[in-house]
Write an enzyme that holds these catalytic residues in place. Structure first.
Site, PDB file in Angstrom:
ATOM      1  N   GLU A 280      21.042  70.257  28.658  1.00 27.61           N
ATOM      2  CA  GLU A 280      21.075  70.447  30.075  1.00 27.61           C
ATOM      3  C   GLU A 280      22.872  70.731  29.975  1.00 27.61           C
ATOM      4  O   GLU A 280      21.760  71.078  31.660  1.00 27.61           O
ATOM      5  CB  GLU A 280      21.941  68.598  30.471  1.00 27.61           C
ATOM      6  CG  GLU A 280      21.707  66.964  29.748  1.00 27.61           C
ATOM      7  CD  GLU A 280      19.683  67.466  30.712  1.00 27.61           C
ATOM      8  OE1 GLU A 280      20.214  67.503  31.346  1.00 27.61           O
ATOM      9  OE2 GLU A 280      18.676  66.934  30.020  1.00 27.61           O
ATOM     10  N   TRP A 283      20.174  74.393  30.719  1.00 30.82           N
ATOM     11  CA  TRP A 283      19.314  73.914  32.481  1.00 30.82           C
ATOM     12  C   TRP A 283      20.066  74.592  32.812  1.00 30.82           C
ATOM     13  O   TRP A 283      19.538  75.226  33.716  1.00 30.82           O
ATOM     14  CB  TRP A 283      18.614  72.493  32.702  1.00 30.82           C
ATOM     15  CG  TRP A 283      17.697  71.963  31.853  1.00 30.82           C
ATOM     16  CD1 TRP A 283      17.321  71.357  30.932  1.00 30.82           C
ATOM     17  CD2 TRP A 283      16.190  72.181  32.256  1.00 30.82           C
ATOM     18  NE1 TRP A 283      16.068  70.064  30.364  1.00 30.82           N
ATOM     19  CE2 TRP A 283      15.867  71.323  31.989  1.00 30.82           C
ATOM     20  CE3 TRP A 283      16.244  72.709  33.907  1.00 30.82           C
ATOM     21  CZ2 TRP A 283      14.378  71.642  31.794  1.00 30.82           C
ATOM     22  CZ3 TRP A 283      14.264  73.020  33.782  1.00 30.82           C
ATOM     23  CH2 TRP A 283      13.714  72.619  32.885  1.00 30.82           C
ATOM     24  N   TRP A 311       3.038  71.630  54.253  1.00 27.51           N
ATOM     25  CA  TRP A 311       3.852  71.735  54.729  1.00 27.51           C
ATOM     26  C   TRP A 311       4.074  70.316  56.153  1.00 27.51           C
ATOM     27  O   TRP A 311       3.370  71.322  57.057  1.00 27.51           O
ATOM     28  CB  TRP A 311       5.229  71.861  55.329  1.00 27.51           C
ATOM     29  CG  TRP A 311       5.786  72.718  52.954  1.00 27.51           C
ATOM     30  CD1 TRP A 311       5.287  73.908  52.521  1.00 27.51           C
ATOM     31  CD2 TRP A 311       5.582  71.371  52.048  1.00 27.51           C
ATOM     32  NE1 TRP A 311       5.315  73.698  51.470  1.00 27.51           N
ATOM     33  CE2 TRP A 311       5.219  72.751  50.823  1.00 27.51           C
ATOM     34  CE3 TRP A 311       6.144  70.256  51.684  1.00 27.51           C
ATOM     35  CZ2 TRP A 311       6.009  72.356  49.678  1.00 27.51           C
ATOM     36  CZ3 TRP A 311       6.275  69.902  50.276  1.00 27.51           C
ATOM     37  CH2 TRP A 311       6.098  70.983  49.159  1.00 27.51           C
ATOM     38  N   ASN A 346      21.126  62.295  38.882  1.00 24.89           N
ATOM     39  CA  ASN A 346      20.004  62.981  38.657  1.00 24.89           C
ATOM     40  C   ASN A 346      19.034  62.790  38.872  1.00 24.89           C
ATOM     41  O   ASN A 346      17.859  63.249  39.001  1.00 24.89           O
ATOM     42  CB  ASN A 346      20.303  64.228  37.444  1.00 24.89           C
ATOM     43  CG  ASN A 346      19.129  64.768  37.646  1.00 24.89           C
ATOM     44  OD1 ASN A 346      18.548  66.266  38.123  1.00 24.89           O
ATOM     45  ND2 ASN A 346      18.718  64.336  36.423  1.00 24.89           N
ATOM     46  N   TRP A 364       9.812  71.664  50.786  1.00 25.15           N
ATOM     47  CA  TRP A 364      11.469  71.098  49.590  1.00 25.15           C
ATOM     48  C   TRP A 364      12.297  72.332  50.105  1.00 25.15           C
ATOM     49  O   TRP A 364      13.555  71.725  50.187  1.00 25.15           O
ATOM     50  CB  TRP A 364      11.015  71.635  48.290  1.00 25.15           C
ATOM     51  CG  TRP A 364      10.769  73.216  48.561  1.00 25.15           C
ATOM     52  CD1 TRP A 364       8.814  73.805  48.318  1.00 25.15           C
ATOM     53  CD2 TRP A 364      11.048  74.372  48.221  1.00 25.15           C
ATOM     54  NE1 TRP A 364       9.436  74.868  47.518  1.00 25.15           N
ATOM     55  CE2 TRP A 364      10.011  75.761  47.638  1.00 25.15           C
ATOM     56  CE3 TRP A 364      12.688  75.057  47.840  1.00 25.15           C
ATOM     57  CZ2 TRP A 364      11.005  76.791  47.565  1.00 25.15           C
ATOM     58  CZ3 TRP A 364      13.014  76.178  47.317  1.00 25.15           C
ATOM     59  CH2 TRP A 364      11.696  77.265  47.458  1.00 25.15           C
ATOM     60  N   TRP A 387      14.796  71.721  43.283  1.00 25.66           N
ATOM     61  CA  TRP A 387      14.163  71.902  44.016  1.00 25.66           C
ATOM     62  C   TRP A 387      12.894  72.708  44.013  1.00 25.66           C
ATOM     63  O   TRP A 387      11.305  71.956  44.457  1.00 25.66           O
ATOM     64  CB  TRP A 387      14.503  72.645  45.934  1.00 25.66           C
ATOM     65  CG  TRP A 387      15.468  71.192  46.298  1.00 25.66           C
ATOM     66  CD1 TRP A 387      17.032  71.206  46.231  1.00 25.66           C
ATOM     67  CD2 TRP A 387      14.892  70.214  46.477  1.00 25.66           C
ATOM     68  NE1 TRP A 387      17.413  69.514  46.073  1.00 25.66           N
ATOM     69  CE2 TRP A 387      16.430  68.929  46.952  1.00 25.66           C
ATOM     70  CE3 TRP A 387      13.364  68.812  47.463  1.00 25.66           C
ATOM     71  CZ2 TRP A 387      15.988  68.091  47.698  1.00 25.66           C
ATOM     72  CZ3 TRP A 387      13.273  67.628  47.060  1.00 25.66           C
ATOM     73  CH2 TRP A 387      14.529  67.502  48.478  1.00 25.66           C
TER      74      TRP A 387
HETATM   75  P1  FAD Z   1      25.452  65.573  33.013  1.00 24.86           P
HETATM   76  O1  FAD Z   1      24.003  65.119  33.005  1.00 24.86           O
HETATM   77  O2  FAD Z   1      27.090  65.229  32.695  1.00 24.86           O
HETATM   78  O3  FAD Z   1      25.704  67.001  32.028  1.00 24.86           O
HETATM   79  C1  FAD Z   1      26.541  67.908  32.484  1.00 24.86           C
HETATM   80  C2  FAD Z   1      26.188  69.480  32.811  1.00 24.86           C
HETATM   81  O4  FAD Z   1      24.844  70.110  33.045  1.00 24.86           O
HETATM   82  C3  FAD Z   1      25.440  69.107  34.791  1.00 24.86           C
HETATM   83  O5  FAD Z   1      27.348  69.337  35.433  1.00 24.86           O
HETATM   84  C4  FAD Z   1      24.819  70.475  35.159  1.00 24.86           C
HETATM   85  O6  FAD Z   1      26.491  71.621  35.299  1.00 24.86           O
HETATM   86  C5  FAD Z   1      24.470  70.988  33.794  1.00 24.86           C
HETATM   87  N1  FAD Z   1      22.960  69.855  34.132  1.00 24.86           N
HETATM   88  C6  FAD Z   1      22.043  68.922  34.010  1.00 24.86           C
HETATM   89  N2  FAD Z   1      21.387  68.203  34.659  1.00 24.86           N
HETATM   90  C7  FAD Z   1      21.021  70.098  35.125  1.00 24.86           C
HETATM   91  C8  FAD Z   1      19.583  70.165  35.798  1.00 24.86           C
HETATM   92  N3  FAD Z   1      18.571  69.191  36.312  1.00 24.86           N
HETATM   93  N4  FAD Z   1      19.256  71.366  36.328  1.00 24.86           N
HETATM   94  C9  FAD Z   1      21.012  72.332  35.635  1.00 24.86           C
HETATM   95  N5  FAD Z   1      21.733  71.844  35.256  1.00 24.86           N
HETATM   96  C10 FAD Z   1      21.685  70.704  34.833  1.00 24.86           C
HETATM   97  N6  FAD Z   1      22.572  70.865  39.933  1.00 24.86           N
HETATM   98  C11 FAD Z   1      24.246  71.529  40.649  1.00 24.86           C
HETATM   99  O7  FAD Z   1      25.150  71.245  39.459  1.00 24.86           O
HETATM  100  N7  FAD Z   1      24.250  71.186  42.124  1.00 24.86           N
HETATM  101  C12 FAD Z   1      22.851  71.737  42.541  1.00 24.86           C
HETATM  102  O8  FAD Z   1      23.147  71.824  43.640  1.00 24.86           O
HETATM  103  C13 FAD Z   1      22.079  70.742  41.922  1.00 24.86           C
HETATM  104  N8  FAD Z   1      21.207  70.137  42.812  1.00 24.86           N
HETATM  105  C14 FAD Z   1      19.881  69.584  41.985  1.00 24.86           C
HETATM  106  C15 FAD Z   1      18.410  69.288  43.129  1.00 24.86           C
HETATM  107  C16 FAD Z   1      17.457  68.910  42.711  1.00 24.86           C
HETATM  108  C17 FAD Z   1      16.754  68.921  43.586  1.00 24.86           C
HETATM  109  C18 FAD Z   1      17.629  68.029  41.481  1.00 24.86           C
HETATM  110  C19 FAD Z   1      16.562  67.272  41.183  1.00 24.86           C
HETATM  111  C20 FAD Z   1      18.738  68.081  40.202  1.00 24.86           C
HETATM  112  C21 FAD Z   1      19.634  69.147  41.252  1.00 24.86           C
HETATM  113  N9  FAD Z   1      21.103  69.764  40.323  1.00 24.86           N
HETATM  114  C22 FAD Z   1      22.113  70.280  40.938  1.00 24.86           C
HETATM  115  C23 FAD Z   1      20.960  69.616  38.700  1.00 24.86           C
HETATM  116  C24 FAD Z   1      22.023  67.809  37.931  1.00 24.86           C
HETATM  117  O9  FAD Z   1      21.460  66.539  39.033  1.00 24.86           O
HETATM  118  C25 FAD Z   1      23.251  67.944  38.412  1.00 24.86           C
HETATM  119  O10 FAD Z   1      23.731  69.111  37.591  1.00 24.86           O
HETATM  120  C26 FAD Z   1      23.680  66.232  37.499  1.00 24.86           C
HETATM  121  O11 FAD Z   1      23.074  65.646  38.298  1.00 24.86           O
HETATM  122  C27 FAD Z   1      24.746  66.936  37.784  1.00 24.86           C
HETATM  123  O12 FAD Z   1      26.111  65.704  37.029  1.00 24.86           O
HETATM  124  P2  FAD Z   1      26.734  65.617  35.579  1.00 24.86           P
HETATM  125  O13 FAD Z   1      27.306  67.244  36.247  1.00 24.86           O
HETATM  126  O14 FAD Z   1      27.077  64.599  35.671  1.00 24.86           O
HETATM  127  O15 FAD Z   1      25.678  65.986  35.065  1.00 24.86           O
END
Ligand code: FAD
Length: 479
Positions: A280, A283, A311, A346, A364, A387
């Site tokens: 993650e 990602w 849209w 997420n 979006w 998005w």
């Molecule tokens: P954890 O599950 O603990 O993951 C650890 C770290 O990994 C996160 O802090 C993040 O930096 C990274 N990560 C995890 N999942 C993703 C992912 N799918 N994509 C990219 N990096 C990821 N994340 C943001 O940081 N900023 C945003 O503006 C953002 N906008 C989003 C918009 C949409 C529509 C979606 C579907 C996802 C978005 N995310 C965004 C990705 C993700 O939802 C968040 O990073 C995550 O929920 C953060 O929670 P956490 O730190 O507990 O994640």
């Protein structure tokens, strides 16, 4: 020893540990001046949103006291960075300016221009990688191009020699002689005032490096052991919640990586769960690679056919979505969690995103903009990637025709309804069996729960089956 100082220009890297620019300046044997510039003009549409401004205020406060503990001081200036940084370097008679890199098109152009100006002033202008495990150009395909699909990107990242180990925290800085003019943080008026909606943010977060380290420690001490499953459960505290800390650079991905691998090697985190967590974090790297290699990534669909997608425009539906009043409990819980805490789980980001672009057929970019303003972790790369993924128009995206069903998503990932109950209190007394589809509950159940659909809780603003059909028909037009 020369007394002309080095300036470290901080941006999204408000930390002392594993900060390559700060570390290089501290090692140079010169006085170090720490600078932060609030530039609301250059980023255009992507100037900081409201929730990020709240975070920045608290983070700068914390960072400023941390620097003071090391003998340093954070100087605050406001204006166009293009003007402020070179002017400040002249004012300080500096020997050089160091910073950690950015990867968005505006940031890169500005940094390049500033570097050139400083070099013309005969200054040592240097940039470092403080934001990523690897530079985007280090994880590329065999032919040297960027990856457009995550799995091969992740495999290549995992094959690479591990990320550099984190640098030790800077604990001693040589301060320059004499007074330096600085803005007063409170005068920037970053947090919201009228109205002040930040109560839930205060209750949820501790911005700053110490808060970030505490989050990581707490995550590695427990939730990581069940991360693979719990990361999908908004009703459990199953993820790290490190995202805003990463966004503002209060902790580095290399620190997260090293400590996670350490926990795995010590047997404190099962390999499979820890690997999932690292993937993650990767990602985020993938999103930054997309941002780096696609200039208009936050604005334009990567799959060009989506430019012609039909849209809709519908202010009433958009507002119902923003306020968490769509009549679909899991969607409304997510949107209210976002408003209350500046963060959303997420899994729920995907559900509310799908609902916006498929059930409501709204662009979006409307979702991206709203998230930009309300998320404390609003990040140009991750937000655009999220998005574009949910919109079906990105690299390695969820196909547009796969439409999340909010009722079954709710039943599966919030089976007891605890998440909905927490953020949609008007449904607090609904039994789990009906909580994700209250409009279909038998009258006595609704009555016992004190719910009147259309009165105490909204009726669904669109019918799921019809909305699904409409979305698929719209997709046919560009397929
Ligand atoms: P954890 O599950 O603990 O993951 C650890 C770290 O990994 C996160 O802090 C993040 O930096 C990274 N990560 C995890 N999942 C993703 C992912 N799918 N994509 C990219 N990096 C990821 N994340 C943001 O940081 N900023 C945003 O503006 C953002 N906008 C989003 C918009 C949409 C529509 C979606 C579907 C996802 C978005 N995310 C965004 C990705 C993700 O939802 C968040 O990073 C995550 O929920 C953060 O929670 P956490 O730190 O507990 O994640």
């Amino acid at each position: 020893m020369s007394q002309s100082p080095l300036i470290v220009w901080f941006r999204n890297d408000l930390r002392r540990a594993d900060n390559p620019a700060l570390r290089a300046a501290a090692n140079a044997g010169r006085p170090v001046v720490c600078l932060f510039v609030l530039d609301d003009e250059t980023p255009g549409d992507w100037a900081l949103g409201g929730a990020a401004r709240w975070w920045l205020h608290a983070s700068l406060g914390a960072f400023s006291s941390d620097l003071e503990k090391a003998g340093g001081r954070l100087i605050l200036r406001r204006g166009r960075a293009r003007d402020v940084v070179p002017a400040f370097a002249r004012e300080m008679k500096a020997a050089g300016v160091y910073w950690n890199r950015r990867y968005d098109v505006a940031g890169k152009a500005e940094d390049g221009e500033i570097k050139e100006t400083l070099k013309k002033q005969d200054l040592d202008a240097r940039s470092f990688n403080g934001a990523l495990l690897y530079e985007p150009w280090e994880i590329v395909t065999g032919s040297g191009g960027p990856y457009r699909v995550f799995t091969p990107f992740w495999k290549a990242l995992r094959r690479a020699e591990g990320p550099k180990p984190p640098l030790p925290a800077v604990t001693k800085l040589q301060a320059p002689k004499g007074a330096i003019k600085s803005d007063v943080l409170d005068d920037w008026a970053l947090p919201p005032t009228a109205p002040d909606w930040s109560g839930g943010l205060h209750a949820t977060w501790t911005p700053g490096e110490t808060g970030a380290r505490k989050r990581l420690k707490a995550f590695l001490a427990g939730p990581i052991r069940t991360y693979g499953e719990d990361r999908n459960r908004p009703d459990r505290a199953g993820t790290s919640m490190l995202s805003p800390h990463l966004r503002f650079g209060e902790i580095s991905p290399r620190t997260i990586w090293a400590e996670t691998v350490g926990a795995m090697e010590a047997g404190d985190a099962p390999d499979g769960e820890a690997e999932k967590f690292l993937s993650e974090v990767a990602w985020r790297e993938f999103s930054y690679s997309l941002l780096h290699y696609n200039e208009d990534f936050p604005e334009e669909p990567l799959q060009k056919k989506f430019a012609a997608f039909p849209w809709r425009q519908d202010e009433a539906h958009l507002n119902a979505w923003r306020r968490g009043r769509t009549g679909y409990p899991i969607v409304d819980a997510g949107m209210r969690q976002l408003w209350e805490t500046g963060w959303m789980h997420n899994r729920v980001r995907m559900i509310v995103g799908s609902f916006l672009v498929k059930h409501l057929l709204l662009h979006w970019r409307e979702g991206e903009d709203w998230f930009w303003d309300t998320l404390v972790d609003a990040d140009l790369a991750n937000n655009a990637a999220g998005w574009q993924w949910i919109g079906g128009c990105g690299a390695d995206a969820a196909p547009y025709f796969r439409i999340f069903n909010p009722m079954t998503q709710g039943d599966k990932f919030d089976p007891d309804g605890a998440y909905v109950r927490r953020y949609v209190p008007e449904l607090r007394d609904m039994p789990a069996k009906h909580i994700h589809q209250p409009w279909d509950a038998p009258a006595p159940v609704l009555e016992a729960a004190g719910v009147i659909i259309g009165k105490t809780y909204p009726a669904p603003i669109v019918d799921h089956a019809e909305a699904r059909k409409r979305a698929l028909a719209a997709y046919e037009q560009i397929k």
